[in-house]
Design an enzyme around this catalytic site. Structure first.
Site, PDB file in Angstrom:
ATOM      1  N   ASP A  74       0.830  -1.210   0.000  1.00 24.46           N
ATOM      2  CA  ASP A  74       0.000   0.000   0.000  1.00 24.46           C
ATOM      3  C   ASP A  74       0.863   1.258   0.000  1.00 24.46           C
ATOM      4  OD1 ASP A  74      -2.358  -1.381  -0.069  1.00 24.46           O
ATOM      5  OD2 ASP A  74      -2.623  -1.402   2.109  1.00 24.46           O
ATOM      6  N   CYS A  75       1.970   1.229   0.732  1.00 27.31           N
ATOM      7  CA  CYS A  75       2.811   2.429   0.803  1.00 27.31           C
ATOM      8  C   CYS A  75       3.817   2.489  -0.343  1.00 27.31           C
ATOM      9  CB  CYS A  75       3.532   2.514   2.147  1.00 27.31           C
ATOM     10  SG  CYS A  75       4.391   1.017   2.654  1.00 27.31           S
ATOM     11  N   TYR A  76       4.112   1.344  -0.949  1.00 29.16           N
ATOM     12  CA  TYR A  76       5.021   1.287  -2.099  1.00 29.16           C
ATOM     13  C   TYR A  76       4.357   0.458  -3.200  1.00 29.16           C
ATOM     14  CZ  TYR A  76       8.711   2.897   1.087  1.00 29.16           C
ATOM     15  OH  TYR A  76       9.469   3.620   1.967  1.00 29.16           O
TER      16      TYR A  76
END
Length: 391
Positions: free
Chosen positions: A144-146
């Site tokens: 989700d963050c990358y």
């Protein structure tokens, strides 16, 4: 007649002389005659620093690098390649490590001659230092963050936010002289070895090599500032496979491979003249690394150590044919380094031609370059913050 009063200097005192331009700096080759002619006490009074050097294949080398993030951050690299050479990517979002001996996956030589490689991590490192364009490819599993899963672009060394030459094992203190007692040609990291001991390959700079000039590592430890790859770098401590308590001869020189150093330096400041990728036939790739270490002459003991000559160094001759792959290699004999340099040694009553893997000329050049830096005041000495075991 020289005085016999004890000599005791500090690194701080020597640094003050370096800053004033009054320090006496010799390379390790020059120091030999001084100790012979004047004795160790007077030599310790007259000389402040001795510079050493070596330029040799050092397989246990590599680069820790960061490729940077786009904004906002988009990728957590899992697998990374530079010019088709795999790097280790399990170091956080965009950090990777490139090993010198890692071969390119699509190496054309390997396709024709399986097990032989023309291009690898060492060549990528040299290409980067030369300012050449290198292709970066990376894949990721996505989070989700990358969220990004792929990356492909051309880069140069200048595009990398950080690139640190980080070498786990360099500057071996003595090493084997390799022969082959079998009846077939064999390929090793010491180079091709002809059957029936038709050649003897060796690697070290001998009397100017760093750890021969400080055999007990009395002045070399964590934080020692050095020349590495044409730039200033540091010793991080003992290298892997470090042997602290080897058998030694009367001058304290180990009779086999012993001490090693872990080293670091800023790749962006390095010079391709002192960092070269090489291909060893039938073995793979390696990196020739130029290293120079200053030895402060704190007392007559250090003067004595830095007076070491090729005649004082005993190198173990070992069989890489029968012994090396199958058991702990026996020492067939010890050969004086001066014999190896002469071009031949005697083994079982016959003359065997010798082949150096280390460039003495380039090693001496490194010692002289470091001497110049110190003499000009651009390089001062550092106190080791932690000793390296060598008892």
């Amino acid at each position: 007649m020289s005085s016999t009063h004890a000599v005791n200097k500090t690194i701080q005192e020597i640094n003050e002389k370096i800053k004033k331009g009054t320090a006496v700096v010799l390379n390790a080759e020059e120091m030999i005659d001084v100790v012979r002619k004047k004795g160790k006490v007077q030599a310790a009074k007259d000389v402040d620093v001795v510079t050493t050097g070596t330029f040799s294949p050092m397989c246990s080398s590599g680069v820790l690098f960061n490729i940077g993030q786009t904004m906002p951050p988009t990728i957590k690299t899992s697998h990374v390649w530079l010019n088709g050479v795999p790097c280790y990517g399990g170091l956080a979002a965009v950090d990777s490590y490139l090993g010198a001996t890692e071969p390119a996956e699509d190496d054309p030589l390997n396709k024709v001659y399986p097990g032989q490689f023309k291009y690898g991590g060492s060549h990528v490192i040299e290409d980067l230092v030369r300012g050449k364009v290198v292709h970066l490819r990376a894949t990721a599993y996505g989070t989700d963050c990358y969220p990004r899963r792929e990356l492909s672009r051309d880069i140069t060394l200048a595009d990398l936010p950080e690139a640190l030459l980080l070498n786990p094992r360099n500057c071996y203190q003595n090493y084997n002289c390799a022969v082959n007692l079998t009846s077939r040609l064999i390929y090793t990291y010491m180079g091709p070895l002809k059957p029936n001991a038709k050649n003897a390959n060796y690697a070290t700079a001998g009397q100017i090599s760093p750890l021969f000039n400080d055999p007990y590592l009395k002045t070399i430890g964590l934080g020692t500032k050095i020349f590495i790859g044409g730039a200033q770098g540091y010793v991080l401590g003992a290298g892997t496979q470090h042997v602290a308590n080897p058998e030694r001869n009367e001058r304290g020189i180990p009779l086999s491979g012993a001490g090693t150093l872990m080293l670091k330096g800023d790749l962006k400041k390095m010079d391709e003249r002192y960092l070269r990728g090489v291909s060893v036939v039938g073995y793979g790739t390696s990196l020739c690394v130029g290293v120079g270490i200053p030895i402060p002459i704190l007392n007559e003991e250090m003067a004595w150590f830095t007076g070491v000559s090729d005649e004082d160094i005993d190198m173990p001759v070992k069989d890489y044919g029968y012994d090396y792959p199958n058991r702990l290699p026996r020492i067939l004999k010890h050969a004086k380094f001066s014999e190896l340099v002469s071009g031949e040694i005697e083994l079982d009553g016959k003359k065997v031609p010798t082949v150096p893997l280390t460039s003495y000329t380039r090693s001496l050049e490194i010692a002289n370059e470091l001497k110049k830096w110190i003499s000009e005041g651009s390089f001062t000495l550092t106190e080791a913050q932690e000793e390296i075991p060598s008892n």
